[in-house]
Every structure is written in structure tokens, then in C-alpha cells.
Design a protein around this motif. Structure first.
Motif, PDB file in Angstrom:
ATOM      1  N   PRO A 191       0.805  -1.238   0.000  1.00  0.00           N
ATOM      2  CA  PRO A 191       0.000   0.000   0.000  1.00  0.00           C
ATOM      3  C   PRO A 191       0.830   1.276   0.000  1.00  0.00           C
ATOM      4  CG  PRO A 191      -0.858  -1.589   1.588  1.00  0.00           C
ATOM      5  CD  PRO A 191       0.471  -2.111   1.155  1.00  0.00           C
ATOM      6  N   ASP A 192       2.060   1.193   0.492  1.00  0.00           N
ATOM      7  CA  ASP A 192       2.879   2.395   0.627  1.00  0.00           C
ATOM      8  C   ASP A 192       3.926   2.539  -0.482  1.00  0.00           C
ATOM      9  OD1 ASP A 192       3.723   4.727   2.174  1.00  0.00           O
ATOM     10  OD2 ASP A 192       5.568   3.571   2.502  1.00  0.00           O
ATOM     11  N   ASP A 214       5.744   3.198  -3.995  1.00  0.00           N
ATOM     12  CA  ASP A 214       5.581   3.904  -5.273  1.00  0.00           C
ATOM     13  C   ASP A 214       6.059   3.035  -6.433  1.00  0.00           C
ATOM     14  OD1 ASP A 214       4.728   6.569  -4.229  1.00  0.00           O
ATOM     15  OD2 ASP A 214       6.668   6.396  -3.207  1.00  0.00           O
ATOM     16  N   LYS A 252      -0.920   1.411  -4.764  1.00  0.00           N
ATOM     17  CA  LYS A 252      -1.432   2.716  -5.186  1.00  0.00           C
ATOM     18  C   LYS A 252      -1.775   2.645  -6.677  1.00  0.00           C
ATOM     19  CE  LYS A 252       1.749   5.298  -2.187  1.00  0.00           C
ATOM     20  NZ  LYS A 252       2.808   6.331  -2.172  1.00  0.00           N
ATOM     21  N   ALA A 254       1.304   3.222  -8.840  1.00  0.00           N
ATOM     22  CA  ALA A 254       2.556   2.512  -8.525  1.00  0.00           C
ATOM     23  C   ALA A 254       3.121   1.878  -9.798  1.00  0.00           C
ATOM     24  CB  ALA A 254       2.296   1.434  -7.474  1.00  0.00           C
TER      25      ALA A 254
END
Lengths: 328, 328, 328
Positions: B234-235, B237, B275, B278
């Protein structure tokens, strides 16, 4: 307009303008999909390029800065070299990939390998592959030009083009000629591509060989089938002797090489049945004393080395037409 | 001054003057030894060269008359071809040496082999070798430029450069991004070079994989280590999925490919945790269905083929900067 | 007129006009068949070409558009690369064929393979073959230039030419020098070609090695034969140490490598017997610690890497003279 299809083709000093050839494909994957006019476009262009081979400086800048990748998943030094030299004469750069000695494909799909080559800006991929349809599969999925360098038992289009080019060069025409193709037809991509090219250009074709290798089903293609070589030779304008792939040990299809030669080898004795001006062809490499008597292979009627030379011109034409079609 | 490090890099039409790049090395043997500014010099130069790949004539004369030798003591068709094509675009000549099929090294030391190549006026030697430090060893002993094409589990600097180039191109920056590197970190030169490059350029890096392949010791490099992929996605990039070298049968490190995929494969379900913007990266060749779901590999978020294309530009830049540094 | 045979050869900036060299052959298959003047023509031309290797742009257009085929039926990466680089510097295109990894020759005769290459407009064929006389056989049957890249135990003419070039370059003359050739003479094409070249140019030659490898029969060639290395060293101007092909396991010829080194290796101790300005030569690849002490190989008297560099110039000269003789 260049026309080697006429009895006295004019040989221009420089390649034709692509706009004049009528060629619109980025790929060459089969002869079956071509029209007679498209085949003639390639032969016309090859005729123009053949002069490049005998000039002092053999290069033209037609494909300068373009990259050809020889992707040979199945080995074929002979075809690889012919494409490589054709590319050099067009000033293209060449990268060779041999699956046998390569780590390229480790677990990767053919499509992924090809997509990677395209991502490296490969303009032309010449694919030799053991699976029928492999080059068509890639052609539909890539922006790069894909040239079939032989796919399984399906097609070997540039071989057929150099064969009809050679017949045209020596005989002045294709239409109305009688061409006998002799040998292992069943497994031969060379035979299939030749049959398509010859029929499209108006020749009559007879297939000759053992029943196991030349089944009657081929008649559906519009050719004659026979198992009696001697009956065909007196009427043939061209005999095209296919290579017996005895290293692959097709023992289930014919009992021995000597028996093959006894029935289907072009011996000196059999050659006396031929018309005086009949052409003897072979895609090479020849097995001297098996498909053909050694002296016959070197005789005046043999055009085997002409085929090799014409292969260079034909492949230059194919590369030029396909790789130029995208931005020419 | 060219600056792809800014959010909107300007792309010049011709290569930069070497004098402007600040590059002073004849070799590229590791990312660890480079400063952030040196990395940026390579990326800037690559940015200028990337335009060469899409021009009608893809060549620039920058290295005309120079010779690059691909000395691949360990096989890698993919890296070999990328360097070969980069050299062609710079108008250099290329000689390929594959130790697997070569008699070059019969009993000879690596240094003697390389000294012989230098005596033949090789200007650049790209070395792929199974021993960490092999290219540094040569670089110190030769006047020729030595480029590390991968040395054991040590470094693969051009792979890291093309990875950060691709991130920069897609995201407009490196600093402040969170990059997750997933898989066999322990044996991966790609991971080591990426870690160095990303940290130098200000990214945050998390390593993810089985405990056997991602030991806590890596934290000393300044990265986070975790064995729980779902907590990282989720975090992130960028997720960079390393190839599982299952052909090397690291059975002692993880029990099976299917278990690896269950815990560390990027499945469609897991990708929903990412994301929306991403990036999905992979150095190739990909094992579809193992490190990554096949559809995801071809999805809009995947930049896998961009990496390949950017590899060409990055390698052109490296060759240009290193081989030009001696007489430019 | 260029003359490196004088003590102070003049080095012209561009290749000589072929018309001035007196060279009339399309092939180079042996040193034995050459006159001293023909050898000097090659050395003169090589001297002119050597300057090309150190220029910023190393190419001359002498063979632009011509094609060289490296047909290596027996592997030799080192010789292949030297010819390939020589061809690049003359702007020729190069195709490499390695029989080991090639399908070219499947059942085909050497002559047919070569005729096919000629039909593809190959201008030069460099042949490495395990059979003595193979290149002469082809030379008589082809219009293309045939260069012997080593044929069995017969000759390796370009190796001998680069050896005498190097002696000439360092000593200013060949005539009157005493050259000791040490090692496996019996199976060495390098030794045979060197003996012919040195004798034709007026040197005195002594062969040294075990009785099994240096039989007295060689005296018929006009050379001295001895089995006592220490007796020869004080008088030698040049020692040429041949490679011990221990991978071929000639166990019947000498008992062990350590025994060979004890009697015929050039150790530091033995080197003290040499004149201060004696040259140490080796065709490579060297077995450090066997034919030669490792430090000696890197010492000031060693010209081993000069030989490699001069090989490039000599091969450029040979290609230029032979391939140009047909239409220059």
C-alpha cells in the motif's frame, strides 16, 4: 517499371522506389498469403538488388541505422548467413541469437523474447523456429517486421522466392513450365512454399517421392503426385531435389538411403531422360551421391549455386520492402 | 545543462558534450563507488541518447572506429545484445566472446585474456563474470574502459541505472519515493546495485522476501527489511520484482516455486493493494505466474519493456562517457 | 618505397598503393611458398597499417563493402578475433562460422561449404582447419581469397609474419639473428611457418625441446636441433617459446608438465643466461609457470603483447594485399 517477369528483364542500377513496388506488408511469413503481383514485386526488387552483389562496393544505404535480429531458435547457419549478408549490403546492423548457445529464452515465452527485442528497437526479426506458425504469431503481435526463416514443416518463403527467381532468370518465365519437386515432401517447408509460389505464378507442379513421404492428399493443393520418377523426368523443365534429412533418421518412412537413391536419386542414367535444357535445383546442403550424382551437381544444368547467390538478392528485396514499408 | 532530474527534463536532440557532464572515469564497475552527481550525469546523457533510438537513422558517430568487446565469461544473451546494440548506435565495432563456446581462455588468466584484447586495441571491454570484483580487477590493470556487465552477486550497475532512469522518467523524481525490491536479494547483484543507486538519489528502499533470501543484515545498508509483502504494497511507489533463479535450484532457500508465489508473487489480488500509480518493474526475463501474474506484467502499470528500451539509452551513455573520457 | 627492412623504417600515414607492393597472390596459404620479397611486401604494408591502430578513428575504407568469412572448423577465438578486428579496421563486413556450434556443414564437403560462401559473394575466407593443406585445397578451387588461419600441424602463416614483424620492429633486422624456437615443434604449425619465414629472411634458427617433440629430421629444413636449452640461451637473440598443448594430453611425448618445465621452461635462473637485449616471444595463450616464469612474461624483454598488436597490423596487410589483388 522494372519487370523481370518479361523474357528480357531490364536490370536497373539502383533499388526501385518502394512507392512503385505496390508492396504494403511489414512481414513475410508465408507465400500462401501473397498474391502473384506481390511475389512479382519481390522478384522485381531482387532483380534490382542483384546488381549490388557484383559492384566493387557492395553496399547501398537503404537500411542504414536499422537493426536486424536473426532469432534462430532452430539452428540454420546457411539461412542465418544469407540474411546477415543481405542486411550488411543494405547497411543494416545485425545481431545473431542462437537458442542453442543462448541464455536468452530461459523460461521466457517466444512472445516475451520478441517483445524484448522490439523494445531494443529491433526493426526486423528473422525467425527460424521448429513450430509451424511461429513467425505469423509474432508478426501479429509486434510492430517490428517479422520474416519467416523457416517454421516447422509449414513454410520457408525466402527459399521459394529464390527458387522461382532462379527459374525465371534461367528460363525467362514461370508460367507454363513443368516443375518436379522430388523427395521428402511431407516434412518439407521448402516444398510447401515452392508449391504455393509456382502455382500462383502459373507453373505446373508434380511431386515425386516414396508413398510415405508424398501422400495423395497433396493433390488437393492443385499439384500432381507420382511415385515414379522416371515417368516425370522427360517432361520436366525443372527438377527440384529436396534434401533427405537422414540425420533425423526417418526410418519409419523409407528403409535406407541406398534404397532412396535407387528409386529417387538423380543419377547420371536418369538425367539422360531430362530435356537438354532442364534445370537441376537443390536447396542445399546437398548429399552428394544420395539425392544427386556428384558430377551432375556440378554440371552446366545445375543451378544450385545460382540459387545461393539469388537468395542474397531475394533476401535484400524482402528486407527492403518489409522494413521500409513502415516509414518509406 | 540537461537535467532529467527536474520534473520536466528537457530532451536535447544531440548528445551532450562530454566536457559538460563532469564525468571523469574510464570505467563503470559499481554504483557504490559513484556519487549522486555522477549517477545524474549518466542519466542526463542517457536522456539525450534516448532520442537516437526513435530517429529514422539510429546512429551517431560518437564512437566510430572504436571497438567494444563483449567478454561474457558467464552467459547473458540479453545484456550482451543490449550493449551490442548500444555500441552499434554509437557507430562502434563489436566483437563477442562467449566463454561457453570459446577457446580463448584455455588455461589463461582473466588478466592475460583482457591484456590480449587491449593489445588488439579494444577500447571498451564489457565483462560479465561469475566472480564479484572481476571487472574492478581488470579496470585497475587496463587502459581500456571496463564496464561491469554483472559480477557474481556483487553489482550490475547498468541494470540499476536503467531502473532509476525508468522511475525518473515515469515519476519525474527519485527522491522521496518508496521502492520495494522483492525476491532473492541475497544472491542478487541487481538488488545491490539498485539499493546503492536508490539511496544515493534519495529514495526509501524496502527489501521483501523469504527470511533465507532477505536476511536482516541488509538493514546495515540503510534499507528496511520485511518478510510480509502485503504490508509493504500500500505504501510503495515502485515494486521491483526480481527474477527467481529456479533453474539454479536453490532448494535450500525456499521449498517450492508455488510456495514462493503464494507468499511473494505479485498476484492480481495483491496488486489491488498497490497505489493506482505505482510502477511495476522486473529486470527480466519474467517467469509469468511466478514472480508476477501474467496479465499484470502486460498492464498499464508495468514498465518492464520501458526498462529494456531505457537500458539501451543508459548503456549508450555509459559507453560514451567512459570511452570518451580518455581522449575527449 | 616503404621499407621496414631497413634499420630505420619510415612509417607512412596511409596504406601503400597495392601496385607498389609487388604482391600478386589472391591467397595466403603458407610461408613456404613465398619469396623473401613477398614476405617483405607484407611486412612493409603492415608497417603502414600499424599507424591505423593508434589513430583516433581506426578505420580506413580499403575493403569497404567486402565480406570476410571466418570459417573456423577448428576453434580459435584468439585468431578469429584478430582477423575480425583487422577486417573492421579495413571497413569490411565479417561473418563468423564456428563449426562447433554450426549446422553449416551437416554432411556437406568443405568444398561445397566454401563454394556456397563464394556464391554469397564472400570476398575472403579465413580458414582454420584440423587438416594440413585444407586452405590450399580451397584456394585452388575458389575465386575468393583464402587465408590460412592454421591448418593442422602444417602452417600458420600470419602467426609467423607477426613474429618476424615483431623481431624486425625491435631489432631493426632479421638477417644474421639467431632465433631459438623452444617446445613442441613436431606438432606445431607455428614452428613450421616461423622456420620458413626466418630462414627466408636470413636468420639462423635452433630448435630446442624433448627428443620426442624435436626429432633430428628437422635439420633437413636447414635449422639446428638440440635438446639442451641452457647451451642455446647465451647465443640467442630471440627465444620463441611455443605453447605446451597439455590439454591434448600428449602423455606419450613427455612424462609431466613439471618435468617439461624443469628442462625447457624459461625460468628466472635460465633467463640470466640470455643476452641483455634478447627478445622473449610466445604465440599465446601462455601457461604461466610452465613454458615461462610469470614475472618474465611481464618483463621488459618480453614482447608477447607486441606480438598480439602486430598481429592486427599484419592481418590487415594480408587481407588488403590478397583481397585487393583481384581488382586493385
Amino acid at each position: 517499371m522494372i519487370s523481370p517477369m518479361s523474357a528480357t528483364p531490364s536490370i536497373p542500377a539502383s533499388p526501385p522506389q518502394r512507392a512503385d513496388t505496390g508492396w504494403t506488408h511489414k512481414d513475410l511469413t508465408s507465400i500462401e498469403a501473397l498474391t502473384a503481383d506481390e511475389i512479382k514485386s519481390i522478384l522485381d526488387t531482387a532483380s534490382a538488388f542483384k546488381t549490388v552483389g557484383v559492384r566493387e562496393v557492395k553496399k547501398v544505404p537503404a537500411l542504414r541505422g536499422k537493426t536486424l535480429v536473426n532469432l534462430f531458435v532452430e539452428p540454420s547457419t546457411r539461412t542465418r548467413i544469407s540474411f546477415e549478408l543481405a542486411a550488411f549490403r543494405l547497411s543494416a546492423d545485425v545481431v545473431n541469437i542462437s537458442a542453442a548457445t543462448s541464455s536468452l529464452t530461459k523460461g521466457e515465452t517466444l512472445k516475451d523474447t520478441a517483445k524484448n527485442l522490439e523494445a531494443l528497437h529491433a526493426d526486423i526479426i528473422v525467425l527460424r523456429h521448429s513450430s509451424a506458425g511461429a513467425s505469423q504469431f509474432l508478426a501479429e503481435r509486434l510492430d517490428a517486421s517479422v520474416i519467416n526463416g523457416g517454421d516447422g514443416a509449414h513454410e520457408h518463403p525466402t527459399q521459394a522466392l529464390l527458387d522461382v527467381y532462379t527459374i525465371l532468370e534461367k528460363k525467362g518465365r514461370i508460367a507454363g513450365l513443368h516443375v518436379a519437386i522430388i523427395g521428402d515432401i511431407l516434412f518439407s517447408r521448402v516444398a510447401r512454399s515452392n508449391i504455393h509460389a509456382l502455382l500462383k505464378l502459373g507453373a505446373r507442379v508434380t511431386l515425386v517421392g516414396p508413398r510415405t513421404l508424398v501422400p495423395r492428399e497433396f493433390e488437393k493443393m492443385g499439384v500432381a503426385v507420382t511415385h515414379d520418377l522416371d515417368s516425370v523426368l522427360p517432361d520436366a523443365d525443372v527438377v527440384n531435389l529436396l534434401r533427405i534429412q537422414h540425420e533425423r533418421q526417418r526410418k519409419e518412412y523409407f528403409p535406407s538411403l541406398s534404397e532412396y537413391t535407387a528409386f529417387f536419386g538423380l543419377t547420371q542414367q536418369r538425367a539422360e531422360l531430362l530435356k537438354p535444357d532442364a534445370l537441376i535445383m537443390h536447396p542445399g546442403p546437398i548429399n552428394r551421391g544420395i539425392e544427386i550424382d556428384s558430377d551432375l551437381a556440378d554440371s552446366a544444368r545445375s543451378v544450385i549455386l545460382d540459387q545461393v547467390t539469388n537468395g542474397l538478392a531475394v533476401r535484400m528485396a524482402v528486407l527492403y520492402l518489409c522494413a521500409g514499408s513502415r516509414n518509406g
